[in-house]
Design an enzyme around this catalytic site. Structure first.
Site, PDB file in Angstrom:
ATOM      1  CB  SER A   1      81.673  35.009  18.241  1.00  0.00           C
ATOM      2  OG  SER A   1      83.298  35.215  18.048  1.00  0.00           O
TER       3      SER A   1
ATOM      4  CG  ASP B   1      85.806  29.172  14.509  1.00  0.00           C
ATOM      5  OD1 ASP B   1      86.362  30.099  14.043  1.00  0.00           O
ATOM      6  OD2 ASP B   1      84.692  29.231  15.096  1.00  0.00           O
TER       7      ASP B   1
ATOM      8  CG  HIS C   1      83.749  32.450  14.031  1.00  0.00           C
ATOM      9  ND1 HIS C   1      84.079  31.754  15.326  1.00  0.00           N
ATOM     10  CD2 HIS C   1      83.410  33.632  14.244  1.00  0.00           C
ATOM     11  CE1 HIS C   1      83.919  32.513  16.133  1.00  0.00           C
ATOM     12  NE2 HIS C   1      83.454  33.910  15.670  1.00  0.00           N
TER      13      HIS C   1
END
Length: 252
Positions: free
Chosen positions: A97, A193, A223
Site C-alpha cells: 500500500s 481491493d 488489500h
C-alpha cells in the site's frame, strides 16, 4: 515531535540477519510491521537480511499519527534503508500500500537499489481525492481489508484526516516522478481491493522507467494481501524475484 503513546506489542520493528542481500519490508498507511512480519520471516528463511521498520506515528495511537507528516514517514524508511545499506552489498525494497509508494520514492532517490516489490501500491487512489476538502478530524478505520476469515491487521481504529491529506501530497509527489524509477520492479496486485483500486498498479507499470517489470495478479486476497490467502505466493514471488535479479548481476 516525540510520540506520546507507547508502541503496541506487535507493532515493533523486526530484524533478521542473513546474507549480504538486504530487504527492507515496509508497511502501509495506519498499519504496522505486524502486517509484514510473515513476509519478513519468509524472506529471512530464504537467506536474506531483512528489516521491517515502523513508520513514525504508526503502531502507537492515531493521535500520534495525526501529528506526523509524510516527511516523517520518509525519514523512518530512509533510516531503515541506511541500516541495511551499511551491512549489505545490495538492498531491495518491498512495500504494501503506502509502503509501496515509499518503495517508489526510495527508488527515485537511490538508483542503486537492486529492485522494488510493490504489493497493492497506492499512487493515484482516486477514491481518496474527495478527502482533500474533508473537514472532520477523524474517519473510520481503513485497515483489515482481508478476505481470509479470522485474520486481522493491527491498524488504527480511526484514520486522522490530517494524515490522509499528508498522504495525498506524498503520493502526488511520487507520481510526478515515476519515470525516474529505473530499477527492476515486481508489481503484485489483488484482483479485488477495497482500499486501493487495482488500476493503481497498472498505472505504475505504465509510467515507471524500469526496463524489467513484472506483474502478478493475486486472485484470492484483498488489500492487506501480506496477511491474506496469497501470503505464501507473495513470499515465493518476492524471493524468486530477488534471486533472479541478483544472480543476473553477478554473472560474468
Amino acid at each position: 515531535m516525540a510520540e506520546k503513546y507507547p508502541v503496541l506489542q506487535d507493532a515493533v520493528p523486526f530484524f533478521f540477519e542473513g546474507s549480504d542481500i538486504g530487504v527492507l519490508v515496509q508497511h502501509g498507511f495506519t498499519g504496522t510491521p505486524q502486517s509484514m512480519r510473515f513476509l519478513g520471516e519468509s524472506l529471512a528463511e530464504a537467506g536474506f537480511t531483512v528489516y521491517g521498520p515502523r513508520l513514525k506515528g504508526h503502531g502507537t495511537h492515531y493521535e500520534d499519527m495525526e501529528m506526523t507528516t509524510y516527511e516523517d514517514w520518509i525519514a523512518s524508511a530512509e533510516e531503515g534503508y541506511r541500516k541495511l545499506q551499511n551491512s549489505c552489498r545490495q538492498v531491495f525494497v518491498v512495500g504494501l500500500s503506502m509502503g509501496g509508494t515509499i518503495a517508489l520514492h526510495l527508488a527515485q532517490q537511490h538508483p542503486e537499489i537492486g529492485g522494488i516489490m510493490l504489493i497493492n501500491a497506492a499512487i493515484r487512489v482516486e477514491n481518496f481525492e474527495a478527502l482533500r476538502n474533508e473537514t472532520a478530524r477523524y474517519l473510520d478505520a481503513i485497515g483489515s481489508d482481508i478476505k481470509a476469515p479470522g485474520v486481522a491487521e493491527l491498524a488504527y481504529d480511526k484514520t486522522p484526516v490530517a494524515s490522509v491529506k499528508e498522504f495525498l501530497i506524498f503520493k502526488d509527489l511520487v507520481a510526478s516522478r515515476l519515470s525516474s524509477v529505473t530499477c527492476p520492479a515486481l508489481v503484485l496486485v489483488s484482483r479485488e481491493d477495497h482500499v486501493v483500486p487495482p488500476a493503481d498498479s497498472n498505472y505504475i507499470l505504465e509510467h515507471i522507467g524500469s526496463q524489467l517489470k513484472e506483474k502478478v495478479v493475486l486472485e484470492n486476497s484483498y488489500h492487506v494481501a501480506t496477511l491474506d490467502n496469497d501470503k505464501e505466493l507473495i513470499a515465493r514471488q518476492c524471493a524468486a524475484f530477488i534471486n533472479e535479479i541478483y544472480q543476473s548481476k553477478v554473472k560474468p
